[in-house]
Write an enzyme that holds these catalytic residues in place. Sequence first.
Site, PDB file in Angstrom:
ATOM      1  N   GLY A  71      -6.901   4.376  -9.532  1.00  0.00           N
ATOM      2  CA  GLY A  71      -7.997   3.996  -8.633  1.00  0.00           C
ATOM      3  C   GLY A  71      -8.623   5.219  -7.997  1.00  0.00           C
ATOM      4  O   GLY A  71      -8.140   6.352  -8.182  1.00  0.00           O
ATOM      5  N   SER A  72      -9.695   4.978  -7.237  1.00  0.00           N
ATOM      6  CA  SER A  72     -10.448   6.107  -6.694  1.00  0.00           C
ATOM      7  C   SER A  72      -9.678   6.847  -5.607  1.00  0.00           C
ATOM      8  O   SER A  72      -9.825   8.072  -5.466  1.00  0.00           O
ATOM      9  CB  SER A  72     -11.787   5.612  -6.151  1.00  0.00           C
ATOM     10  OG  SER A  72     -11.592   4.607  -5.169  1.00  0.00           O
ATOM     11  N   ASP A  84       0.210   4.897  -4.625  1.00  0.00           N
ATOM     12  CA  ASP A  84      -0.834   4.120  -5.303  1.00  0.00           C
ATOM     13  C   ASP A  84      -1.793   3.543  -4.263  1.00  0.00           C
ATOM     14  O   ASP A  84      -1.470   3.487  -3.068  1.00  0.00           O
ATOM     15  CB  ASP A  84      -0.172   2.981  -6.115  1.00  0.00           C
ATOM     16  CG  ASP A  84      -1.033   2.512  -7.280  1.00  0.00           C
ATOM     17  OD1 ASP A  84      -2.252   2.813  -7.289  1.00  0.00           O
ATOM     18  OD2 ASP A  84      -0.500   1.841  -8.172  1.00  0.00           O
ATOM     19  N   GLY A  85      -2.934   3.109  -4.716  1.00  0.00           N
ATOM     20  CA  GLY A  85      -3.903   2.457  -3.847  1.00  0.00           C
ATOM     21  C   GLY A  85      -3.641   0.965  -3.759  1.00  0.00           C
ATOM     22  O   GLY A  85      -2.641   0.454  -4.290  1.00  0.00           O
ATOM     23  N   ALA A  86      -4.541   0.254  -3.094  1.00  0.00           N
ATOM     24  CA  ALA A  86      -4.438  -1.206  -3.013  1.00  0.00           C
ATOM     25  C   ALA A  86      -5.837  -1.773  -2.789  1.00  0.00           C
ATOM     26  O   ALA A  86      -6.715  -1.093  -2.267  1.00  0.00           O
ATOM     27  CB  ALA A  86      -3.517  -1.623  -1.871  1.00  0.00           C
ATOM     28  N   GLY A 133      -7.363  -4.396  -8.984  1.00  0.00           N
ATOM     29  CA  GLY A 133      -8.816  -4.303  -9.083  1.00  0.00           C
ATOM     30  C   GLY A 133      -9.233  -3.376 -10.213  1.00  0.00           C
ATOM     31  O   GLY A 133     -10.266  -3.572 -10.848  1.00  0.00           O
ATOM     32  N   GLY A 134      -8.397  -2.368 -10.468  1.00  0.00           N
ATOM     33  CA  GLY A 134      -8.683  -1.434 -11.564  1.00  0.00           C
ATOM     34  C   GLY A 134      -8.051  -1.850 -12.877  1.00  0.00           C
ATOM     35  O   GLY A 134      -8.169  -1.144 -13.873  1.00  0.00           O
ATOM     36  N   GLU A 144       1.439  -0.546 -12.720  1.00  0.00           N
ATOM     37  CA  GLU A 144       1.589  -0.165 -11.313  1.00  0.00           C
ATOM     38  C   GLU A 144       2.826  -0.822 -10.706  1.00  0.00           C
ATOM     39  O   GLU A 144       3.586  -0.177  -9.964  1.00  0.00           O
ATOM     40  CB  GLU A 144       0.342  -0.565 -10.518  1.00  0.00           C
ATOM     41  CG  GLU A 144      -0.874   0.295 -10.850  1.00  0.00           C
ATOM     42  CD  GLU A 144      -2.152  -0.191 -10.206  1.00  0.00           C
ATOM     43  OE1 GLU A 144      -3.065   0.629 -10.055  1.00  0.00           O
ATOM     44  OE2 GLU A 144      -2.256  -1.390  -9.878  1.00  0.00           O
TER      45      GLU A 144
HETATM   46  C1  5RP Z   1      -5.814  -0.567  -9.771  1.00  0.00           C
HETATM   47  C2  5RP Z   1      -5.477  -0.820  -8.352  1.00  0.00           C
HETATM   48  C3  5RP Z   1      -6.032   0.135  -7.360  1.00  0.00           C
HETATM   49  O1  5RP Z   1      -4.977   0.736  -6.700  1.00  0.00           O
HETATM   50  C4  5RP Z   1      -6.892  -0.606  -6.404  1.00  0.00           C
HETATM   51  O2  5RP Z   1      -7.914  -1.238  -7.153  1.00  0.00           O
HETATM   52  C5  5RP Z   1      -7.488   0.313  -5.358  1.00  0.00           C
HETATM   53  O3  5RP Z   1      -8.446   1.162  -5.928  1.00  0.00           O
HETATM   54  P1  5RP Z   1      -9.355   2.111  -5.048  1.00  0.00           P
HETATM   55  O4  5RP Z   1      -8.467   3.203  -4.539  1.00  0.00           O
HETATM   56  O5  5RP Z   1     -10.409   2.616  -6.015  1.00  0.00           O
HETATM   57  O6  5RP Z   1      -9.960   1.306  -3.944  1.00  0.00           O
HETATM   58  O7  5RP Z   1      -4.775  -1.719  -7.992  1.00  0.00           O
HETATM   59  O8  5RP Z   1      -5.274  -1.553 -10.601  1.00  0.00           O
END
Ligand code: 5RP
Length: 225
Positions: free
Chosen positions: A28-29, A82-84, A97-98, A104
């Site tokens: 993710g970003s 990791d992101g969320a 979302g990604g 993950e």
């Molecule tokens: C990917 C994810 C990402 O961690 C999540 O979508 C958050 O992404 P971002 O940092 O771009 O907001 O779960 O599968």
Amino acid sequence: MSDSAKKNAALAALALIEDGMALGLGTGSTTALLIEALGGKVAEGLRVTGVATSERTAKQARDLAIPLTTLDETPVLDLAIDGADAFDPDLNLVKGGGGALLREKIVASCAARFVVIADASKRVAKLGVFPLPVEVVPMAATPIARRIGALGAEARLRRDRFGEPFATDEGHWILDCAFGEITDPPALAQALQGIAGVVEHGLFIAMADEVIVGTEAGVERLARR
Ligand code: 5RP
């Protein structure tokens, strides 16, 4: 949300990384900002290895000369970051979302410590506003969507920019499920796990040890009670 809030969270997580660590590298970003900064540290001599949660992350790590390993070689990781897409007051998460939720969740489950980095827009009182991604075996997508419908959500097949079903790194499809407010995340997780053909879902229940929330001004750290 601006990149500076994400960057503040990413840089706070970077400070947790110690020489010699085996890392889980999220997708993710927000995580991309962390990996970019980690690449700088590796260039300065920091020794780490990482397990990537997606092909996208693996490519970024390789481009930055961050050494990669596998769960076969390194089944126990020191730290996964990791992101969320959303987190609630109990630090339960919605992820995927990604499209990388399966890897993950596997990588986070192999880590002694799982730290989430997210900007403040991801903080919610109840999960469910962000549609819940559910990864499914393609042949079962329609019956699974019907069964998820019976659980109260509209399940939409995620599509790529060409209008084709979005395929995950493992070759599965994703149903984005609009449940609205999820009143009992553990019960919903259990119900989804019970549907044949569901490979994984994006509810990460009691997995995050800490969420580092980035704002323009700095970070707030939330630890799981
Ligand atoms: C990917 C994810 C990402 O961690 C999540 O979508 C958050 O992404 P971002 O940092 O771009 O907001 O779960 O599968």
